[in-house]
Design a protein around this motif. Structure first.
Motif, PDB file in Angstrom:
ATOM      1  N   TRP A  17       1.124 -28.000  -5.767  1.00 41.85           N
ATOM      2  CA  TRP A  17       0.658 -28.901  -6.807  1.00 41.85           C
ATOM      3  C   TRP A  17      -0.452 -29.816  -6.274  1.00 41.85           C
ATOM      4  CZ3 TRP A  17       3.930 -33.522  -8.863  1.00 41.85           C
ATOM      5  CH2 TRP A  17       3.377 -34.009 -10.033  1.00 41.85           C
TER       6      TRP A  17
ATOM      7  N   GLY B 108      -3.856 -28.286  -7.042  1.00 40.64           N
ATOM      8  CA  GLY B 108      -4.280 -28.144  -8.426  1.00 40.64           C
ATOM      9  C   GLY B 108      -3.260 -27.408  -9.277  1.00 40.64           C
ATOM     10  N   PRO B 109      -3.578 -27.256 -10.569  1.00 45.13           N
ATOM     11  CA  PRO B 109      -2.612 -26.645 -11.485  1.00 45.13           C
ATOM     12  C   PRO B 109      -2.519 -25.124 -11.380  1.00 45.13           C
ATOM     13  CG  PRO B 109      -4.567 -27.321 -12.685  1.00 45.13           C
ATOM     14  CD  PRO B 109      -4.736 -27.796 -11.281  1.00 45.13           C
ATOM     15  N   ILE B 110      -3.593 -24.470 -10.974  1.00 45.41           N
ATOM     16  CA  ILE B 110      -3.573 -23.004 -10.929  1.00 45.41           C
ATOM     17  C   ILE B 110      -2.643 -22.489  -9.824  1.00 45.41           C
ATOM     18  CG2 ILE B 110      -4.970 -20.930 -10.572  1.00 45.41           C
ATOM     19  CD1 ILE B 110      -7.235 -22.414 -12.036  1.00 45.41           C
ATOM     20  N   PRO B 111      -2.706 -23.015  -8.592  1.00 43.59           N
ATOM     21  CA  PRO B 111      -1.766 -22.539  -7.572  1.00 43.59           C
ATOM     22  C   PRO B 111      -0.298 -22.785  -7.936  1.00 43.59           C
ATOM     23  CG  PRO B 111      -3.551 -23.719  -6.525  1.00 43.59           C
ATOM     24  CD  PRO B 111      -3.704 -23.911  -7.995  1.00 43.59           C
TER      25      PRO B 111
ATOM     26  N   PHE C 254       0.952 -22.885 -10.965  1.00 44.17           N
ATOM     27  CA  PHE C 254       1.311 -21.943 -12.020  1.00 44.17           C
ATOM     28  C   PHE C 254       1.580 -20.558 -11.445  1.00 44.17           C
ATOM     29  CE2 PHE C 254       0.029 -18.704 -15.127  1.00 44.17           C
ATOM     30  CZ  PHE C 254       0.983 -18.951 -16.095  1.00 44.17           C
ATOM     31  N   VAL C 255       0.720 -20.099 -10.547  1.00 48.73           N
ATOM     32  CA  VAL C 255       0.903 -18.789  -9.925  1.00 48.73           C
ATOM     33  C   VAL C 255       2.190 -18.766  -9.116  1.00 48.73           C
ATOM     34  CG1 VAL C 255      -0.059 -17.182  -8.224  1.00 48.73           C
ATOM     35  CG2 VAL C 255      -1.554 -18.246  -9.914  1.00 48.73           C
ATOM     36  N   ARG C 256       2.429 -19.813  -8.340  1.00 42.37           N
ATOM     37  CA  ARG C 256       3.631 -19.867  -7.515  1.00 42.37           C
ATOM     38  C   ARG C 256       4.900 -19.932  -8.367  1.00 42.37           C
ATOM     39  NH1 ARG C 256       5.685 -18.028  -2.986  1.00 42.37           N
ATOM     40  NH2 ARG C 256       7.401 -19.324  -2.341  1.00 42.37           N
ATOM     41  N   CYS C 257       4.847 -20.630  -9.493  1.00 40.98           N
ATOM     42  CA  CYS C 257       6.015 -20.686 -10.384  1.00 40.98           C
ATOM     43  C   CYS C 257       6.305 -19.312 -10.980  1.00 40.98           C
ATOM     44  CB  CYS C 257       5.789 -21.710 -11.491  1.00 40.98           C
ATOM     45  SG  CYS C 257       5.963 -23.405 -10.942  1.00 40.98           S
ATOM     46  N   CYS C 258       5.265 -18.576 -11.335  1.00 45.59           N
ATOM     47  CA  CYS C 258       5.477 -17.217 -11.855  1.00 45.59           C
ATOM     48  C   CYS C 258       6.079 -16.315 -10.786  1.00 45.59           C
ATOM     49  CB  CYS C 258       4.165 -16.636 -12.370  1.00 45.59           C
ATOM     50  SG  CYS C 258       3.529 -17.456 -13.831  1.00 45.59           S
TER      51      CYS C 258
END
Length: 124
Positions: free
Chosen positions: A77, A80-83, A85-89
């Protein structure tokens, strides 16, 4: 301001994970003492007490691991928001396979049991 919230959240997550793991170690150590205490066969309440404590230790161990798993996306986090989001998926997919018993893992388990039985069988 936002970065301090991120760091505080990560710190809190690691603190919770640490406390859960310490609690699980506490229960496992308590169970290791209780297992060697002699008991009567008629008294099932002491056996249930040991089993309940063992289950609590297992639950705290699982919760501690979950908190550590959650800390990885929180760490990303910062970037940024993209890493995150990818890690949560990715984390959702990994936890799905860790928490469910698929036919593949069930077949592997049954196969290892069958092989172990063949090794220990004695021909008469």
């Amino acid at each position: 301001m936002m970065s301090s919230i991120k760091f505080f959240t990560i710190l809190l997550c690691f603190l919770v994970a640490f406390l859960y793991n310490v609690q699980s170690i506490r229960y496992y150590a308590h169970v290791s003492f209780l297992v060697v205490v002699p008991t009567f066969k008629e008294r099932s309440d002491s056996i249930e007490y040991v089993a309940r404590n063992l289950n609590r230790g297992s639950m705290f161990w699982s919760l501690g691991l979950r908190a550590f798993y959650l800390s990885f996306p929180l760490f990303l986090w910062i970037f940024g928001p993209i890493p995150i989001f990818v890690r949560c998926c990715v984390m959702s997919i990994v936890l799905y396979f860790l928490d469910t018993t698929t036919s593949f893992t069930r077949d592997l388990h049954c196969q290892s049991i069958r092989e172990k039985r063949k090794e220990t069988d004695v021909d008469a």
